[in-house]
Design a protein around this motif. Sequence first.
Motif, PDB file in Angstrom:
ATOM      1  N   TYR A  22       0.834  -1.204   0.000  1.00  0.00           N
ATOM      2  CA  TYR A  22       0.000   0.000   0.000  1.00  0.00           C
ATOM      3  C   TYR A  22       0.877   1.266   0.000  1.00  0.00           C
ATOM      4  O   TYR A  22       0.559   2.248  -0.682  1.00  0.00           O
ATOM      5  N   THR A  24       3.727   1.618  -1.372  1.00  0.00           N
ATOM      6  CA  THR A  24       4.223   1.789  -2.753  1.00  0.00           C
ATOM      7  C   THR A  24       3.134   2.442  -3.607  1.00  0.00           C
ATOM      8  O   THR A  24       3.396   3.387  -4.364  1.00  0.00           O
ATOM      9  N   TYR A  25       1.919   1.937  -3.471  1.00  0.00           N
ATOM     10  CA  TYR A  25       0.787   2.505  -4.214  1.00  0.00           C
ATOM     11  C   TYR A  25       0.598   3.986  -3.859  1.00  0.00           C
ATOM     12  O   TYR A  25       0.456   4.845  -4.731  1.00  0.00           O
ATOM     13  N   ARG A  26       0.616   4.281  -2.561  1.00  0.00           N
ATOM     14  CA  ARG A  26       0.287   5.630  -2.070  1.00  0.00           C
ATOM     15  C   ARG A  26       1.318   6.671  -2.507  1.00  0.00           C
ATOM     16  O   ARG A  26       0.994   7.837  -2.719  1.00  0.00           O
ATOM     17  N   LYS A  28       3.951   6.193  -5.034  1.00  0.00           N
ATOM     18  CA  LYS A  28       4.689   6.013  -6.305  1.00  0.00           C
ATOM     19  C   LYS A  28       4.446   7.118  -7.330  1.00  0.00           C
ATOM     20  O   LYS A  28       5.309   7.374  -8.163  1.00  0.00           O
ATOM     21  N   ASN A  29       3.303   7.780  -7.279  1.00  0.00           N
ATOM     22  CA  ASN A  29       3.042   8.813  -8.284  1.00  0.00           C
ATOM     23  C   ASN A  29       3.706  10.149  -7.954  1.00  0.00           C
ATOM     24  O   ASN A  29       3.938  10.960  -8.835  1.00  0.00           O
ATOM     25  N   ASP A  68      -9.434   1.269  -2.170  1.00  0.00           N
ATOM     26  CA  ASP A  68      -9.971   1.370  -3.521  1.00  0.00           C
ATOM     27  C   ASP A  68     -11.352   0.715  -3.554  1.00  0.00           C
ATOM     28  O   ASP A  68     -11.469  -0.504  -3.373  1.00  0.00           O
ATOM     29  N   VAL A  94      -3.304  -7.267  -6.278  1.00  0.00           N
ATOM     30  CA  VAL A  94      -3.134  -5.843  -5.969  1.00  0.00           C
ATOM     31  C   VAL A  94      -1.867  -5.310  -6.635  1.00  0.00           C
ATOM     32  O   VAL A  94      -1.866  -4.218  -7.232  1.00  0.00           O
ATOM     33  N   PHE A  98      -2.570  -2.438  -9.610  1.00  0.00           N
ATOM     34  CA  PHE A  98      -2.171  -1.049  -9.383  1.00  0.00           C
ATOM     35  C   PHE A  98      -0.748  -0.764  -9.892  1.00  0.00           C
ATOM     36  O   PHE A  98      -0.108   0.201  -9.455  1.00  0.00           O
ATOM     37  N   ASP A  99      -0.271  -1.626 -10.801  1.00  0.00           N
ATOM     38  CA  ASP A  99       1.035  -1.403 -11.444  1.00  0.00           C
ATOM     39  C   ASP A  99       2.168  -1.166 -10.445  1.00  0.00           C
ATOM     40  O   ASP A  99       2.951  -0.217 -10.582  1.00  0.00           O
ATOM     41  N   LEU A 100       2.226  -2.016  -9.441  1.00  0.00           N
ATOM     42  CA  LEU A 100       3.254  -1.824  -8.412  1.00  0.00           C
ATOM     43  C   LEU A 100       4.559  -2.554  -8.755  1.00  0.00           C
ATOM     44  O   LEU A 100       5.610  -2.226  -8.233  1.00  0.00           O
ATOM     45  N   GLU A 443      -3.004   0.620   6.484  1.00  0.00           N
ATOM     46  CA  GLU A 443      -3.344   1.671   5.508  1.00  0.00           C
ATOM     47  C   GLU A 443      -3.378   3.038   6.200  1.00  0.00           C
ATOM     48  O   GLU A 443      -2.884   4.024   5.669  1.00  0.00           O
TER      49      GLU A 443
END
Length: 534
Positions: A22, A24-26, A28-29, A68, A94, A98-100, A443
């Motif tokens: 999570y 990484t998801y949160r 990475k952008n 999500d 996941v 989410f392209d992790l 999270e």
Amino acid sequence: MSGNVTEELDICIIGAGFSGLYATYRLKNDYNVVCLEAGSGVGGTWFWNRYPGARVDIQSVEYSYGFDEELQQEWQWPEYFSDQPELERYANHVADRFDLRGHIRLSTVVTHMRFDETANRWHVHTDKGDHFLCRYVIAATGSLSAANSPDWPDRDLFRGDIYHTTQWPREGLDLSGKRVGLIGTGSTGIQAAPILAQQAEHLTVFQRTPTFSMPSGNRPLDRAYEREWKQDYANRRKQMLDTYGASLIAYTDVSALDCTPEEQDRILEEAWTSQKASQLLVAFVDVMTDPAANAVVAEFVRRKIRTIVKDPETAELLCPKTYPIGGKRLCIDNGYYEMYNRDNVTLVDVRSSPIVAYTPTGLRTQDASYDLDVIVTATGFDAITGAMTRIDIEGVDQQKLTDKWAHGPTTYLGAMVAGFPNLFMIHGPMTPAAQAQMITTGEWLVDWTAGIIDALERDGYARIDTTEQAEKVWADEVDTVSQYTLHRQAASWYNGKNIEGKDTGFMIYVAGFPRFAQFCTEAVANGFEGFVRS
Ligand code: NA7
């Protein structure tokens, strides 16, 4: 600490378990992020623990991501309590969805880390020879990831195979016709035992301390129940964070001591079949605070054990009598006590006669020898601190984390350690980890940590640390609230007493997640109280 820098990063995340994924998801952008994972796959706990019977002990509708809405609407859990393959499948889903994966480096162990005080950068080294230069490190290393394998002599002499439950072969094991010895009767041992008993010719369970457990009642997930959750998911996720353990159980303000024995039994029967282990611990308001109330619940479970297990001697040995129920993590099982009615299962008490050595043909205790083909060690973890102290971490003034924590961890809000700037922990020591559902609270902690990093960037700071004074304030809070409960009265991984020589004190925050989250939120809102930014 030599070698050229191979990559510069904003953030290095250690661990691709559920919190690391999570994180990484949160992040990475907005940042240049790499997530380093020791395993050859993602999922952390649910990658490593693939022993027979491995299964989560919190309902999957709760023990899952809420970040999500589409994910939580679309994913279908086949059972109330998912098994390890299903949880691993979910983690992989996941990572793909989410392209992790582009950010995750598998089979990569962080070996040492050093903070450069001048540049405010962490040098992170791995067993692959990587040398990352990072502005921040987030350790999502897990509370239960460093395996504990007792070091009995003559291991090399044993002619059979030995497996710790975290090192179960991916392809499984054929135990038919084998004499299997299982050491350990915590959550892991009591999950594995009934399956091992079905597969093996004979199972010998070596028990040091009996465990309180209740039936999981696991079954295929009722689709109407699932729909009910999905119609109200966002709201329920919020409600979960408002409960003590981030799980929707029924709280009460009724004292056990105000009930008649009949009322006590009725309430406890309901809790016993609730499919929620924690329900037994909140069946009365005072189970974890009043020894007499706790004794009512403990005796109820002992009566269940004596009813289920036919051999009275075995039943008595299985009855926990030396610590309060809930003092150690209360287990949830699938036929554990019933298993002792099988002809091919023997229970051995290694409290009165401890294991002293391996032998070529099995194990020797102080007063007997046991012939075994396979030994399974379900002996738990160097919990809470082990995953961090197994990395050589050097902070300000070349201080080692292992030295700082020699007599137990010190943290501020479980998130930071003074003298180790820009290093955040998720579910670190002195958080409600173990007392609260780990995915949902993970999270929350990642969001809180990411919010701090965002604020530092926005306000132009390069460095954040905490202070020994803040650590002391937090240690006092952790200690004070634990004095009001019975949790300290059991030797367990909560206080490091599961491991010989581990000197840590009580490492869990037991005043519940909402109070913990409030401290975290207020610290930031009050101008980063307890932190030092520069
Ligand atoms: P636990 O709960 O720490 O259980 C480990 C078990 O192994 C426990 O019964 C220990 O006995 C036993 N053990 C450990 N060392 C020895 C030695 N030297 N001799 C005999 N027996 C020993 O780990 P689990 O993996 O079962 O569960 C960890 C968490 O995972 C659990 O709480 C859930 O949150 C999920 P002891 O009780 O210390 O006498």
